[in-house]
Design an enzyme around this catalytic site. Sequence first.
Site, PDB file in Angstrom:
ATOM      1  N   LYS A   9       8.343   2.399  -8.507  1.00 17.53           N
ATOM      2  CA  LYS A   9       6.917   3.056  -8.790  1.00 17.53           C
ATOM      3  C   LYS A   9       7.428   4.360  -9.273  1.00 17.53           C
ATOM      4  O   LYS A   9       8.439   4.920  -9.387  1.00 17.53           O
ATOM      5  CB  LYS A   9       6.301   2.820  -7.603  1.00 17.53           C
ATOM      6  CG  LYS A   9       5.755   1.596  -7.211  1.00 17.53           C
ATOM      7  CD  LYS A   9       4.604   1.819  -6.186  1.00 17.53           C
ATOM      8  CE  LYS A   9       4.345   0.442  -5.596  1.00 17.53           C
ATOM      9  NZ  LYS A   9       3.347   0.571  -4.522  1.00 17.53           N
ATOM     10  N   TYR A  49      -2.883  -4.981 -10.239  1.00 16.00           N
ATOM     11  CA  TYR A  49      -3.599  -5.031  -8.994  1.00 16.00           C
ATOM     12  C   TYR A  49      -5.031  -5.636  -8.981  1.00 16.00           C
ATOM     13  O   TYR A  49      -5.892  -4.940  -8.098  1.00 16.00           O
ATOM     14  CB  TYR A  49      -3.488  -3.495  -8.703  1.00 16.00           C
ATOM     15  CG  TYR A  49      -1.996  -2.895  -8.344  1.00 16.00           C
ATOM     16  CD1 TYR A  49      -1.506  -3.441  -7.092  1.00 16.00           C
ATOM     17  CD2 TYR A  49      -1.628  -1.865  -8.885  1.00 16.00           C
ATOM     18  CE1 TYR A  49      -0.337  -2.933  -6.725  1.00 16.00           C
ATOM     19  CE2 TYR A  49      -0.135  -1.287  -8.458  1.00 16.00           C
ATOM     20  CZ  TYR A  49       0.187  -1.926  -7.326  1.00 16.00           C
ATOM     21  OH  TYR A  49       1.593  -1.278  -6.912  1.00 16.00           O
ATOM     22  N   ASN A 112       4.923   4.805  -1.982  1.00 15.20           N
ATOM     23  CA  ASN A 112       5.694   3.841  -1.372  1.00 15.20           C
ATOM     24  C   ASN A 112       6.978   3.184  -1.863  1.00 15.20           C
ATOM     25  O   ASN A 112       7.516   2.218  -1.800  1.00 15.20           O
ATOM     26  CB  ASN A 112       5.138   2.983  -0.221  1.00 15.20           C
ATOM     27  CG  ASN A 112       4.298   1.935  -1.171  1.00 15.20           C
ATOM     28  OD1 ASN A 112       4.352   2.014  -2.343  1.00 15.20           O
ATOM     29  ND2 ASN A 112       3.414   1.347  -0.471  1.00 15.20           N
ATOM     30  N   GLU A 126       2.889 -12.209 -12.376  1.00 14.56           N
ATOM     31  CA  GLU A 126       3.556 -10.625 -12.505  1.00 14.56           C
ATOM     32  C   GLU A 126       4.605 -10.804 -13.591  1.00 14.56           C
ATOM     33  O   GLU A 126       4.700 -10.054 -14.314  1.00 14.56           O
ATOM     34  CB  GLU A 126       3.959 -10.004 -11.292  1.00 14.56           C
ATOM     35  CG  GLU A 126       2.679  -9.832 -10.267  1.00 14.56           C
ATOM     36  CD  GLU A 126       3.028  -9.168  -8.893  1.00 14.56           C
ATOM     37  OE1 GLU A 126       4.020  -9.055  -8.611  1.00 14.56           O
ATOM     38  OE2 GLU A 126       1.999  -9.227  -8.171  1.00 14.56           O
TER      39      GLU A 126
HETATM   40  P1  DAT Z   1       2.094  -4.116  -1.123  1.00 16.86           P
HETATM   41  O1  DAT Z   1       2.668  -3.025  -1.988  1.00 16.86           O
HETATM   42  O2  DAT Z   1       2.936  -4.076   0.206  1.00 16.86           O
HETATM   43  O3  DAT Z   1       2.269  -5.365  -1.501  1.00 16.86           O
HETATM   44  P2  DAT Z   1      -0.634  -4.078  -1.213  1.00 16.86           P
HETATM   45  O4  DAT Z   1      -0.463  -5.352  -2.209  1.00 16.86           O
HETATM   46  O5  DAT Z   1      -1.751  -4.284  -0.144  1.00 16.86           O
HETATM   47  O6  DAT Z   1       0.564  -3.808  -0.677  1.00 16.86           O
HETATM   48  O7  DAT Z   1      -1.170  -2.728  -1.927  1.00 16.86           O
HETATM   49  C1  DAT Z   1      -0.754  -2.342  -3.211  1.00 16.86           C
HETATM   50  C2  DAT Z   1      -0.513  -1.041  -3.092  1.00 16.86           C
HETATM   51  O8  DAT Z   1      -1.663  -0.169  -2.986  1.00 16.86           O
HETATM   52  C3  DAT Z   1       0.455  -0.300  -1.880  1.00 16.86           C
HETATM   53  O9  DAT Z   1       1.914  -0.529  -2.223  1.00 16.86           O
HETATM   54  C4  DAT Z   1       0.039   0.992  -1.932  1.00 16.86           C
HETATM   55  C5  DAT Z   1      -1.291   0.971  -2.215  1.00 16.86           C
HETATM   56  N1  DAT Z   1      -2.235   0.780  -0.960  1.00 16.86           N
HETATM   57  C6  DAT Z   1      -2.380  -0.227  -0.093  1.00 16.86           C
HETATM   58  N2  DAT Z   1      -3.103   0.307   0.977  1.00 16.86           N
HETATM   59  C7  DAT Z   1      -3.614   1.363   0.634  1.00 16.86           C
HETATM   60  C8  DAT Z   1      -4.403   2.180   1.611  1.00 16.86           C
HETATM   61  N3  DAT Z   1      -5.008   2.048   2.984  1.00 16.86           N
HETATM   62  N4  DAT Z   1      -4.607   3.594   1.177  1.00 16.86           N
HETATM   63  C9  DAT Z   1      -3.979   3.904  -0.053  1.00 16.86           C
HETATM   64  N5  DAT Z   1      -3.177   3.238  -0.797  1.00 16.86           N
HETATM   65  C10 DAT Z   1      -3.306   1.944  -0.206  1.00 16.86           C
END
Ligand code: DAT
Length: 146
Positions: A9, A49, A112, A126
């Site tokens: 990222k 997303y 992250n 994807e």
């Molecule tokens: P991952 O990236 O582990 O698959 P995800 O698909 O649930 O996690 O979410 C995609 C991204 O969105 C994640 O890497 C960071 C952001 N994100 C997820 N939960 C969040 C939160 N509670 N607050 C802010 N950003 C968040």
Amino acid sequence: MERTFLMVKPDGVQRGLIGEIVSRFEKKGFKLVNAKLMTVSRELAEKHYEELKDKPFFGELVDFITSSPVFAMIWEGDNVISTARTMMGKTNPADAAPGTIRADYAVSVGMNIIHGSDSPENAKREIDLWFNGETIVYDKAISKWI
Ligand code: DAT
Ligand code: MG
């Protein structure tokens, strides 16, 4: 052979972690079958997303992913989808196990470092979305040792 979509990222690119992250997957024994440094349009970020579009952080997430280049990759190998997720660590770096990428390099859930597909269905979706499904076909002589 299984394939997954991984992406360093914008925070990982800015912090100079592309090489470190690629190196972890190379050393593990996975095979890189496509990669590119690219800027991301809002349209692409929103499609990528789309499952999260109703979350309160969706707008910030799209702002972040489009804020600076990303390094998009396709990796291949046995169980690469779930193994890459394990190597990445939990979404919130505070919950990620020591030794995982997110635990070792990140502090906040918003920044992250890395994305990885979470299922075979999403990996295919994807790979099609980011690379039009295209991979580089080649043999690695070392593959019989992995
Ligand atoms: P991952 O990236 O582990 O698959 P995800 O698909 O649930 O996690 O979410 C995609 C991204 O969105 C994640 O890497 C960071 C952001 N994100 C997820 N939960 C969040 C939160 N509670 N607050 C802010 N950003 C968040
Ligand atoms: Mg996800």
